[in-house]
Motif scaffolding. Structure first.
Motif, mmCIF file in Angstrom:
data_model
loop_
_atom_site.group_PDB
_atom_site.id
_atom_site.type_symbol
_atom_site.label_atom_id
_atom_site.label_comp_id
_atom_site.label_asym_id
_atom_site.label_seq_id
_atom_site.Cartn_x
_atom_site.Cartn_y
_atom_site.Cartn_z
ATOM 1 N N ALA A 100 29.453 -40.775 49.847
ATOM 2 C CA ALA A 100 28.380 -40.679 48.859
ATOM 3 C C ALA A 100 27.357 -39.632 49.263
ATOM 4 N N ASP A 101 27.069 -39.568 50.556
ATOM 5 C CA ASP A 101 26.074 -38.604 51.021
ATOM 6 C C ASP A 101 26.588 -37.175 50.897
ATOM 7 N N ARG A 102 27.890 -36.999 51.138
ATOM 8 C CA ARG A 102 28.464 -35.651 50.962
ATOM 9 C C ARG A 102 28.348 -35.209 49.505
ATOM 10 N N ALA A 103 28.640 -36.144 48.596
ATOM 11 C CA ALA A 103 28.526 -35.824 47.171
ATOM 12 C C ALA A 103 27.078 -35.514 46.802
ATOM 13 N N ARG A 104 26.152 -36.266 47.339
ATOM 14 C CA ARG A 104 24.724 -36.037 47.058
ATOM 15 C C ARG A 104 24.293 -34.647 47.529
ATOM 16 N N ARG A 105 24.686 -34.309 48.767
ATOM 17 C CA ARG A 105 24.278 -33.007 49.313
ATOM 18 C C ARG A 105 24.883 -31.861 48.505
ATOM 19 N N HIS A 106 26.144 -32.036 48.094
ATOM 20 C CA HIS A 106 26.816 -30.979 47.325
ATOM 21 C C HIS A 106 26.123 -30.747 45.981
ATOM 22 N N GLU A 107 25.793 -31.840 45.286
ATOM 23 C CA GLU A 107 25.156 -31.713 43.976
ATOM 24 C C GLU A 107 23.716 -31.229 44.098
ATOM 25 N N LEU A 108 23.057 -31.641 45.176
ATOM 26 C CA LEU A 108 21.691 -31.176 45.398
ATOM 27 C C LEU A 108 21.676 -29.667 45.632
ATOM 28 N N GLU A 109 22.642 -29.204 46.423
ATOM 29 C CA GLU A 109 22.736 -27.757 46.685
ATOM 30 C C GLU A 109 23.005 -26.997 45.388
ATOM 31 N N HIS A 110 23.877 -27.557 44.541
ATOM 32 C CA HIS A 110 24.186 -26.934 43.243
ATOM 33 C C HIS A 110 22.935 -26.880 42.360
ATOM 34 N N ALA A 111 22.172 -27.966 42.347
ATOM 35 C CA ALA A 111 20.959 -28.018 41.507
ATOM 36 C C ALA A 111 19.914 -27.030 42.003
ATOM 37 N N LEU A 112 19.758 -26.905 43.314
ATOM 38 C CA LEU A 112 18.777 -25.976 43.873
ATOM 39 C C LEU A 112 19.122 -24.534 43.525
ATOM 40 N N LYS A 113 20.399 -24.211 43.485
ATOM 41 C CA LYS A 113 20.819 -22.860 43.118
ATOM 42 C C LYS A 113 20.452 -22.566 41.662
ATOM 43 N N LEU A 114 20.644 -23.579 40.796
ATOM 44 C CA LEU A 114 20.299 -23.402 39.398
ATOM 45 C C LEU A 114 18.795 -23.192 39.221
ATOM 46 N N LEU A 115 18.028 -23.970 39.974
ATOM 47 C CA LEU A 115 16.567 -23.818 39.900
ATOM 48 C C LEU A 115 16.140 -22.438 40.387
ATOM 49 N N ALA A 116 16.833 -21.955 41.426
ATOM 50 C CA ALA A 116 16.504 -20.630 41.966
ATOM 51 C C ALA A 116 16.788 -19.522 40.949
ATOM 52 N N LYS A 117 17.745 -19.806 40.037
ATOM 53 C CA LYS A 117 18.068 -18.815 39.011
ATOM 54 C C LYS A 117 17.101 -18.875 37.831
ATOM 55 N N GLY A 118 16.201 -19.853 37.858
ATOM 56 C CA GLY A 118 15.224 -19.974 36.799
ATOM 57 C C GLY A 118 15.604 -20.922 35.679
ATOM 58 N N GLU A 119 16.633 -21.729 35.895
ATOM 59 C CA GLU A 119 17.051 -22.698 34.868
ATOM 60 C C GLU A 119 15.939 -23.709 34.622
ATOM 61 N N ASP A 120 15.946 -24.289 33.435
ATOM 62 C CA ASP A 120 14.945 -25.288 33.063
ATOM 63 C C ASP A 120 15.065 -26.500 33.993
ATOM 64 N N PRO A 121 14.002 -26.872 34.742
ATOM 65 C CA PRO A 121 14.064 -28.001 35.690
ATOM 66 C C PRO A 121 14.519 -29.293 35.038
ATOM 67 N N ALA A 122 14.066 -29.576 33.818
ATOM 68 C CA ALA A 122 14.447 -30.829 33.152
ATOM 69 C C ALA A 122 15.947 -30.875 32.926
#
Length: 420
Positions: free
Chosen positions: A348-370
């Motif tokens: 579960a923690d591996r899945a959490r870290r993977h998705e968190l990393e994916h979300a942070l990349k999207l935020l870095a690209k300027g995607e809508d936080p919501a």
């Protein structure tokens, strides 16, 4: 990995066998290291007393322990196998609780065994062989022993080995107060015996010990004196009563030494008590006409006096132990799930870290936080539910228990409209 107890005790083997597999206190840690190194043993502790040698184990292959025990003491396995017992999990737990509570002792209810078990735990800790399972077993054993002793009469009217020795001496000598007594060794058992004999105000008390300082320290408490072990041969004839309990691997009083002493005494009788395992006094000494030699097994009949008054307490103690055994086994069962729980959390923690990393990349690209947070929650939900959903789908109707197990795990209520 399961829990086992392997051993030999006064119920299963005579003294002549028990003394061959005894462990001296100073060698227990070395023996544990040898057992852990040579055999597939995960955890181990050794309890070695006058009445028992037991190895408590956490292992998947308990058979190797009996072979190791024989090899360590340079014996053939067949020599000790008829006397060995191997207790599996439930019986092993009950046995440990009974031993700690004094229910398995030669002297029913005697308290010394508790201290001896604590020493065994200390040695295993220092040797690095006491893991979670055995640590829990022994701590629970001590708690059960305390409960048994505080809520039952198991310790009432105990006739100890020391008291039994005094009683037997009284059968040989009309007045112990007129006798000279030699104690060999300066350990707990000798101290206990000295206390009982000193109450009879003997003519002389002498402590013989390997280190004269320790012998003097004990002798001073009873108004006695001390000699070195090396002086035994020339001084033995002076004593009417001899009580010995040392950790010597070989007898320290031989037949020839006693024969010379009896000649010098002009065949006046000598009362000798050998409480050591292995024995301090050669067995042949007991065959002499003027020597009354008793071992720990010989004292068993004497210590049985007062047993009847404690039998009712045994019933109460066994009830306490039975209840505590169930509690320990429940704890042990939960231990079996620890690896799968750890794996589940890791996944579960591996899945959490993977998705968190994916979300942070999207935020870095300027995607809508919501939208990123919404997507993160959906992706996590899908990942967490993928494995159980796939298992249910693939099982179809072949595994009737799987849907109920999943419903229980996720605390679900059955859908009243399965076809909708």
């Amino acid at each position: 990995m399961a829990l086992y107890t392997l051993g030999i005790n006064h119920h299963s083997a005579p003294l002549s066998i028990r003394e061959q597999v005894a462990f001296h206190a100073e060698r227990v840690q070395q023996a544990l290291a040898d057992l852990r190194r040579c055999k597939p043993i995960h955890e181990a502790a050794i309890l070695s007393t006058c009445n028992r040698t037991e190895v408590y184990l956490a292992t998947d292959v308990p058979e190797v322990a009996s072979q190791w025990l024989a090899e360590y003491h340079r014996l053939e396995r067949r020599q000790i196998e008829p006397y060995l017992y191997t207790y599996p999990e439930r019986v092993a737990v009950r046995h440990a609780f009974r031993v700690a509570s004094g229910l398995d002792s030669m002297v029913l209810g005697e308290p010394q065994i508790l201290g001896q078990m604590k020493e065994a735990v200390r040695a295993a800790e220092e040797a690095g062989t006491l893991g979670t399972t055995l640590h829990k077993l022994f701590q629970q054993s001590f708690a059960v022993a305390k409960e048994v002793r505080s809520t039952t009469a198991i310790g009432a009217n105990i006739v100890s080995m020391a008291a039994a020795a005094v009683r037997l001496a009284g059968r040989i000598f009309e007045r112990i107060g007129e006798q000279r007594i030699l104690f060999i060794g300066a350990g707990e058992m000798v101290e206990l015996c000295a206390r009982h004999f000193a109450a009879q105000q003997p003519k002389q008390v002498v402590i013989a010990n390997r280190t004269i300082e320790r012998g003097l320290a004990l002798a001073n408490r009873f108004g006695g004196s001390a000699i070195r072990l090396e002086e035994l041969g020339e001084r033995l004839a002076q004593f009417d009563i001899v009580v010995s309990c040392t950790a010597s691997p070989l007898p320290i009083i031989g037949l020839g030494m006693v024969e010379r002493a009896i000649r010098l005494r002009r065949h006046r009788p000598v009362f000798m008590v050998d409480l050591a395992v292995p024995r301090d006094i050669e067995p042949e000494v007991g065959e002499m006409d003027d020597v009354f030699l008793y071992t720990v097994d010989d004292l068993a009949q004497v210590v049985e006096s007062g047993l009847e008054s404690r039998q009712a307490a045994v019933v109460d103690a066994e009830a306490i132990i039975a209840e505590r055994v169930e509690g320990f086994l429940r704890w042990l069962a939960t231990r079996a799930t620890v690896p799968i729980i750890r794996s589940l959390r890791d996944a579960a923690d591996r899945a959490r870290r993977h998705e968190l990393e994916h979300a942070l990349k999207l935020l870095a690209k300027g995607e809508d936080p919501a939208q990123v947070v919404e997507q993160l929650s959906h992706r996590l939900t899908n990942k967490f539910l993928h494995a159980p959903t796939q298992a249910l789908t693939q099982a179809g109707g072949e595994n009737d228990g799987l849907p109920a197990a999943v419903a229980s795990l996720f605390r679900l209520h059955a859908d009243p409209r399965p076809g909708d």
